[in-house]
Design an enzyme around this catalytic site. Sequence first.
Site, PDB file in Angstrom:
ATOM      1  N   SER A  19      -3.283  11.945   1.419  1.00 26.38           N
ATOM      2  CA  SER A  19      -3.838  10.589   1.295  1.00 26.38           C
ATOM      3  C   SER A  19      -3.074   9.603   2.181  1.00 26.38           C
ATOM      4  O   SER A  19      -3.664   8.658   2.720  1.00 26.38           O
ATOM      5  CB  SER A  19      -3.854  10.136  -0.163  1.00 26.38           C
ATOM      6  OG  SER A  19      -2.557   9.936  -0.644  1.00 26.38           O
ATOM      7  N   ASN A  20      -1.781   9.830   2.356  1.00 23.40           N
ATOM      8  CA  ASN A  20      -1.034   8.976   3.302  1.00 23.40           C
ATOM      9  C   ASN A  20      -1.494   9.240   4.733  1.00 23.40           C
ATOM     10  O   ASN A  20      -1.649   8.305   5.516  1.00 23.40           O
ATOM     11  CB  ASN A  20       0.470   9.209   3.173  1.00 23.40           C
ATOM     12  CG  ASN A  20       1.048   8.484   1.977  1.00 23.40           C
ATOM     13  OD1 ASN A  20       1.257   7.270   2.016  1.00 23.40           O
ATOM     14  ND2 ASN A  20       1.276   9.208   0.896  1.00 23.40           N
ATOM     15  N   MET A  96       6.680  18.597   1.748  1.00 25.79           N
ATOM     16  CA  MET A  96       7.564  18.951   0.643  1.00 25.79           C
ATOM     17  C   MET A  96       8.533  20.074   1.025  1.00 25.79           C
ATOM     18  O   MET A  96       8.500  21.173   0.461  1.00 25.79           O
ATOM     19  CB  MET A  96       6.720  19.356  -0.582  1.00 25.79           C
ATOM     20  CG  MET A  96       5.727  18.300  -1.012  1.00 25.79           C
ATOM     21  SD  MET A  96       6.491  16.702  -1.354  1.00 25.79           S
ATOM     22  CE  MET A  96       7.143  17.014  -2.992  1.00 25.79           C
ATOM     23  N   ASN A 113       9.998   9.058   6.702  1.00 25.55           N
ATOM     24  CA  ASN A 113       9.526   9.728   5.490  1.00 25.55           C
ATOM     25  C   ASN A 113       9.128   8.655   4.489  1.00 25.55           C
ATOM     26  O   ASN A 113       9.595   7.513   4.562  1.00 25.55           O
ATOM     27  CB  ASN A 113      10.645  10.587   4.897  1.00 25.55           C
ATOM     28  CG  ASN A 113      10.211  11.334   3.653  1.00 25.55           C
ATOM     29  OD1 ASN A 113       9.107  11.900   3.608  1.00 25.55           O
ATOM     30  ND2 ASN A 113      11.049  11.350   2.625  1.00 25.55           N
ATOM     31  N   HIS A 115       9.071   8.020   0.318  1.00 20.98           N
ATOM     32  CA  HIS A 115       9.598   8.589  -0.918  1.00 20.98           C
ATOM     33  C   HIS A 115       9.235   7.668  -2.080  1.00 20.98           C
ATOM     34  O   HIS A 115       9.504   6.459  -2.023  1.00 20.98           O
ATOM     35  CB  HIS A 115      11.120   8.750  -0.827  1.00 20.98           C
ATOM     36  CG  HIS A 115      11.688   9.371  -2.059  1.00 20.98           C
ATOM     37  ND1 HIS A 115      11.570  10.719  -2.335  1.00 20.98           N
ATOM     38  CD2 HIS A 115      12.341   8.827  -3.105  1.00 20.98           C
ATOM     39  CE1 HIS A 115      12.142  10.970  -3.496  1.00 20.98           C
ATOM     40  NE2 HIS A 115      12.611   9.841  -3.992  1.00 20.98           N
ATOM     41  N   THR A 147      17.499  11.192   7.899  1.00 22.48           N
ATOM     42  CA  THR A 147      18.772  11.717   8.398  1.00 22.48           C
ATOM     43  C   THR A 147      18.998  13.052   7.693  1.00 22.48           C
ATOM     44  O   THR A 147      18.164  13.480   6.883  1.00 22.48           O
ATOM     45  CB  THR A 147      19.934  10.755   8.087  1.00 22.48           C
ATOM     46  OG1 THR A 147      20.027  10.627   6.667  1.00 22.48           O
ATOM     47  CG2 THR A 147      19.727   9.394   8.720  1.00 22.48           C
ATOM     48  N   GLN A 179       0.461   1.485  -3.024  1.00 25.90           N
ATOM     49  CA  GLN A 179       1.435   0.792  -2.165  1.00 25.90           C
ATOM     50  C   GLN A 179       1.850   1.665  -0.982  1.00 25.90           C
ATOM     51  O   GLN A 179       2.094   1.156   0.116  1.00 25.90           O
ATOM     52  CB  GLN A 179       2.663   0.378  -2.979  1.00 25.90           C
ATOM     53  CG  GLN A 179       2.352  -0.588  -4.106  1.00 25.90           C
ATOM     54  CD  GLN A 179       1.565  -1.795  -3.623  1.00 25.90           C
ATOM     55  OE1 GLN A 179       1.815  -2.313  -2.543  1.00 25.90           O
ATOM     56  NE2 GLN A 179       0.594  -2.231  -4.414  1.00 25.90           N
ATOM     57  N   GLU A 180       1.923   2.981  -1.207  1.00 23.82           N
ATOM     58  CA  GLU A 180       2.262   3.887  -0.099  1.00 23.82           C
ATOM     59  C   GLU A 180       1.288   3.678   1.052  1.00 23.82           C
ATOM     60  O   GLU A 180       1.672   3.634   2.220  1.00 23.82           O
ATOM     61  CB  GLU A 180       2.185   5.350  -0.553  1.00 23.82           C
ATOM     62  CG  GLU A 180       3.221   5.699  -1.595  1.00 23.82           C
ATOM     63  CD  GLU A 180       3.239   7.180  -1.959  1.00 23.82           C
ATOM     64  OE1 GLU A 180       2.510   7.980  -1.347  1.00 23.82           O
ATOM     65  OE2 GLU A 180       3.998   7.538  -2.873  1.00 23.82           O
TER      66      GLU A 180
END
Length: 222
Positions: A19-20, A96, A113, A115, A147, A179-180
């Site tokens: 979805s992102n 993942m 990334n 999270h 990192t 929100q992502e």
Amino acid sequence: MSDDSQPVRLVVLISGSGSNLQAIIDATRSGQIPAQIAAVVSNRPGVKGLERAKQAGIPARVLDHTEFDGREAFDRALMAQIDEFSPDLVVLAGFMRILTPTFANHYAGRMLNIHPSLLPKYQGLNTHQRVLDAGDREHGVTVHFVTAELDGGPPAVQARLAVRPGDDAAALASRVQRQEHRIYPLAIQWFAQGRLRMHNGQSLLDGEPLPASGYLIETEAD
Ligand code: GRF
């Protein structure tokens, strides 16, 4: 656009629903993100994100980690696959996998990334339930540079939301995901515009260090 007016190139890594990825596809199409998605790579076959890439006409590849003899071998093959597409930015979108330091260092300053927590709180998995178990009153999501430290790179953008009475992990996950889909395109937009970068382990926006939380977005009650 980069200096020589070549479009900024993204490679997006996924493991699932994507979805992102979809939000990023939509934002490149609308022109919000001045970049092109050169490829999508999944470590799992048959996931919905691959279908989304196909629908959008984006080259999609599967590199199944279960077919490799260990993390180092997989990450080496993954780097080779990604680098075939010469990305300016690697975008981990629900990817993942724990990354080897070699992999993380290879893309230092050019890998983001997302999270689902207010980093540095709740690195790792099951963040929504952990927020509820701790009785926290706020939760959220963070886009950060990657990192070698798991979920430990400097935050770039963070969205915060209130935990409501009666929230369960699923309700929180769904509000966080909304929100992502706002903040990931925003962070990538800024990177593609040359406004966001990592320098000496810090995130900078327009040359100025961002706070430890990253650029903070307070969300309305939605
Ligand atoms: C998101 O919740 C993200 O924060 C986490 O994995 C999930 C990916 O969802 N890292 P999707 O595949 O983008 O739908």
